[in-house]
Design an enzyme around this catalytic site. Structure first.
Site, PDB file in Angstrom:
ATOM      1  N   CYS A 148      -9.042  -3.199 -11.001  1.00 15.82           N
ATOM      2  CA  CYS A 148      -8.574  -2.029 -10.255  1.00 15.82           C
ATOM      3  C   CYS A 148      -7.233  -2.272  -9.568  1.00 15.82           C
ATOM      4  O   CYS A 148      -6.716  -1.397  -8.882  1.00 15.82           O
ATOM      5  CB  CYS A 148      -9.618  -1.578  -9.239  1.00 15.82           C
ATOM      6  SG  CYS A 148      -9.941  -2.820  -7.976  1.00 15.82           S
ATOM      7  N   HIS A 189       0.824  -1.208   0.000  1.00 15.28           N
ATOM      8  CA  HIS A 189       0.000   0.000   0.000  1.00 15.28           C
ATOM      9  C   HIS A 189       0.858   1.257   0.000  1.00 15.28           C
ATOM     10  O   HIS A 189       0.476   2.278  -0.554  1.00 15.28           O
ATOM     11  CB  HIS A 189      -0.962  -0.011   1.191  1.00 15.28           C
ATOM     12  CG  HIS A 189      -2.160  -0.867   0.924  1.00 15.28           C
ATOM     13  ND1 HIS A 189      -2.482  -1.952   1.676  1.00 15.28           N
ATOM     14  CD2 HIS A 189      -3.080  -0.814  -0.062  1.00 15.28           C
ATOM     15  CE1 HIS A 189      -3.563  -2.522   1.172  1.00 15.28           C
ATOM     16  NE2 HIS A 189      -3.951  -1.859   0.120  1.00 15.28           N
TER      17      HIS A 189
HETATM   18  C1  PEP Z   1      -6.072  -5.312  -5.028  1.00 18.98           C
HETATM   19  O1  PEP Z   1      -5.893  -6.183  -4.168  1.00 18.98           O
HETATM   20  O2  PEP Z   1      -5.725  -5.442  -6.220  1.00 18.98           O
HETATM   21  C2  PEP Z   1      -6.693  -4.042  -4.670  1.00 18.98           C
HETATM   22  C3  PEP Z   1      -7.037  -3.168  -5.585  1.00 18.98           C
HETATM   23  O3  PEP Z   1      -6.846  -3.787  -3.354  1.00 18.98           O
HETATM   24  P1  PEP Z   1      -5.627  -3.328  -2.390  1.00 18.98           P
HETATM   25  O4  PEP Z   1      -4.423  -3.092  -3.251  1.00 18.98           O
HETATM   26  O5  PEP Z   1      -6.079  -2.107  -1.705  1.00 18.98           O
HETATM   27  O6  PEP Z   1      -5.491  -4.504  -1.497  1.00 18.98           O
END
Ligand code: PEP
Ligand code: MG
Length: 574
Positions: A502, A189
């Site tokens: 996403c 993140h």
């Molecule tokens: C993912 O896991 O691809 C996602 C978009 O969520 P995060 O990166 O916030 O876990």
């Protein structure tokens, strides 16, 4: 001049002056535990020891590190494994009812004092090593990295051991353009946030803190992950030229603003933005994109002294929705859990947080917290076009449990005559292999899918997305992952529900033609990649569609790599 290689987090280039952020010195105030907490604190101490031991082993195994630095780490390992010291800490917990952090603090303070009293230069140097290890243990136990002051000087390149999301935010707010860290991985993140704030960064640079000195001139090459320390004039000239080229390429890409995101065969692909912090909103509105495909709301909950209230959240969602209207905004309910939020909710640390009480399970385990968020989203929903999406869903039953909380909130609003969007779509993130495998069932109950490749890769290949020691196994285009994506797409199509991607893959040039060829109609990307993504979509044609449609995704990794990195190269490498 010296060169180090690490993992480039965000493309771009920055030339600036080094400033090292040392882990802060802690001054812990006494906090006693009860007898019942003794064994929990002992375990926490042992886990912290183990964690730092692993870090040091990783450094020692790294080829980038020179012999004199290895000596420092060997000394640190000896301190960490010293049975006398560790028993003193354990006794502090058992006999004095100290918390683990308090016990570490007083033990290491006592040792440092003993050395200082000897008034000998050699021992004075040892004090630094003991303090360093003590502080690392405390930071680990307190779940903190640093509280250093960040200067607002765009020339500075900060160097640190490990970065946290709050630190990335602070760097961004202070106009810092680049950082380097000893630890880190591409899809954490922190790295996602770094890209969102357009900060150039290189992570996974073991020993950068001991190699670089404050005031050194640094070139951060975010294309190839190369850090140059005190470059000679030829190297500096080369990088200045590269920087100018990059700036003109960016200017050229921004001309995409007024063009459609349509393939050559005329297929419109909606390109939306991912957002982590409300502060990013104005820049996203400026892009003129097709909405927000992922709002990671957990960032509203992190790094705070108290939870965000329903009113505060309603205001944030309302602002987002009204500024983006009529384009949709997909609000993902908070993906919290594991060790996150533990200080506010009194939930303990878990050994395997990524397999623990995370995402929708955490929300269902804390229904009051979840309801507060849902009520806020529903209240704000009249301001624009909102969608709700749940993270970390396993299957249809999981989704229905989450959905029923939304319905409960709606019923209450009916009784209280509170306005909300009665048609608000409820979707699901496909980011656990079980959700992809059960996507036929899920498609019958959900209004849309969004594929979270960051976690889908992590869980499909059983490789921690945050652990740089196993990053070579984090192969996003692995046939197993692509087969799950393909399966999800076809099940969504059968039920006629929209599906988007996403995860970070949607922002990576090399994968965009692949997704277009698979028939994806929506991508949600990092705002900084928006124009580039559009430019690639506009190159995609029927020949590409054919190439992808005829490809057998259950074939070997080698075959997939040939498809993406050779046969499709012309579509993204221009
Ligand atoms: C993912 O896991 O691809 C996602 C978009 O969520 P995060 O990166 O916030 O876990
Ligand atoms: Mg995820």
């Amino acid at each position: 001049m010296q060169i180090m290689h690490g993992v480039a987090v965000n493309s771009g280039l920055h030339i600036g002056t080094a400033k090292i952020i040392n882990p802060k010195s802690y001054n812990i105030t006494h906090k006693y535990i009860s007898e019942g907490q003794i064994s929990e604190e002992e375990t926490r101490f042992e886990l912290a020891l183990h964690h730092i031991e692993q870090d040091i082993l990783n450094y020692l195994n790294s080829s980038d590190i020179n012999e004199s630095d290895k000596d420092i780490f060997r000394t640190h390992m000896l301190i960490l494994q010293d049975p006398d010291i560790n028993i003193r800490v354990i006794n502090g917990i058992r006999d004095k009812l100290y918390s683990a952090a308090q016990a570490v603090y007083s033990t290491y303070e006592e040792i440092a004092k003993q050395f200082q009293d000897l008034e000998n230069e050699f021992f004075a140097l040892r004090v630094t090593d003991y303090k360093d290890i003590g502080n690392r243990l405390i930071a680990q136990l307190l779940d903190e990295v640093t509280a250093d002051v960040i200067e607002s000087d765009a020339d500075i390149v900060y160097l640190m051991r490990e970065i946290t999301p709050s630190m990335v935010t602070r760097l961004g707010k202070n106009g810092i353009k680049a950082y380097c860290a000893e630890k880190g991985s591409l899809n954490s993140h922190c790295s996602i946030l770094t890209r969102a704030l357009n900060i150039v960064a290189i992570v996974s640079l073991p020993s950068v803190m001991t190699t670089v000195r404050d005031g050194d001139l640094l070139v951060i090459d975010g294309f190839d992950g190369i850090l140059t320390i005190n470059p000679d004039s030829r190297t500096l000239d080369y990088y200045h030229q590269l920087q100018n080229k990059y700036i003109s390429k960016q200017a050229e890409l921004s001309l995409q603003r007024d063009l459609n995101s349509e393939t050559i065969s005329g297929r419109k692909i909606d390109v939306r933005a991912n957002i982590e912090l409300p502060e990013e909103l104005d820049a996203i509105v400026e892009l003129g994109c097709d909405g927000i495909g992922l709002f990671r709301t957990e960032f509203l909950y992190l790094n705070r002294d108290k939870l965000p209230s329903e009113e505060e959240q309603t205001e944030i969602y309302r602002d987002l929705l009204s500024k983006m209207a009529p384009q949709p905004v997909t609000i993902r309910t908070f993906d919290l859990g594991g060790d996150k939020l533990s200080h506010l909710l009194n939930v303990g640390k878990e050994d395997n947080p990524n397999l623990g009480n995370r995402g929708i399970r955490f929300s269902l385990a804390h229904p009051e917290l979840f309801r507060t968020q849902i009520r806020a989203i529903l209240k704000a929903s009249v301001a624009g076009s909102a969608k709700i999406m749940f993270p970390m869903v396993i299957d249809a039953a999981d989704f229905i449990a989450a959905k029923s909380i939304v319905f409960e909130c709606m019923q209450q609003f009916e009784m209280d005559e509170v306005a909300y969007d009665h048609e608000i779509p409820l979707g699901v993130m496909i980011e656990i292999p079980s959700a992809a495998l059960c996507s036929a069932d899920l498609a019958e109950v959900a209004d849309f899918f969004s594929i979270g490749t960051n976690d889908l890769v992590q869980y499909t290949l059983a490789v921690d997305r945050n652990n740089d020691a196993v990053s070579k196994y984090y192969v996003q285009h692995h046939p197993a992952v692509l087969s799950l994506i393909r399966q999800t797409l076809s099940n969504a199509k059968a039920e006629n529900i929209p599906v988007s991607i996403c995860g970070e893959m949607a922002s990576m040039p090399e994968y965009i033609p692949l997704f277009c060829g698979m028939g994806m109609r929506e991508l949600s990307v990092n705002p900084n990649r928006y124009f580039q993504v559009k430019a690639i979509i506009r190159k995609c044609d029927e020949k590409l569609d054919e190439m992808v449609q005829n490809f057998d995704f259950s074939s070997s990794l080698k075959a997939v790599e040939k498809l993406i990195f050779q046969d499709m190269k012309a579509y993204y490498d221009f």
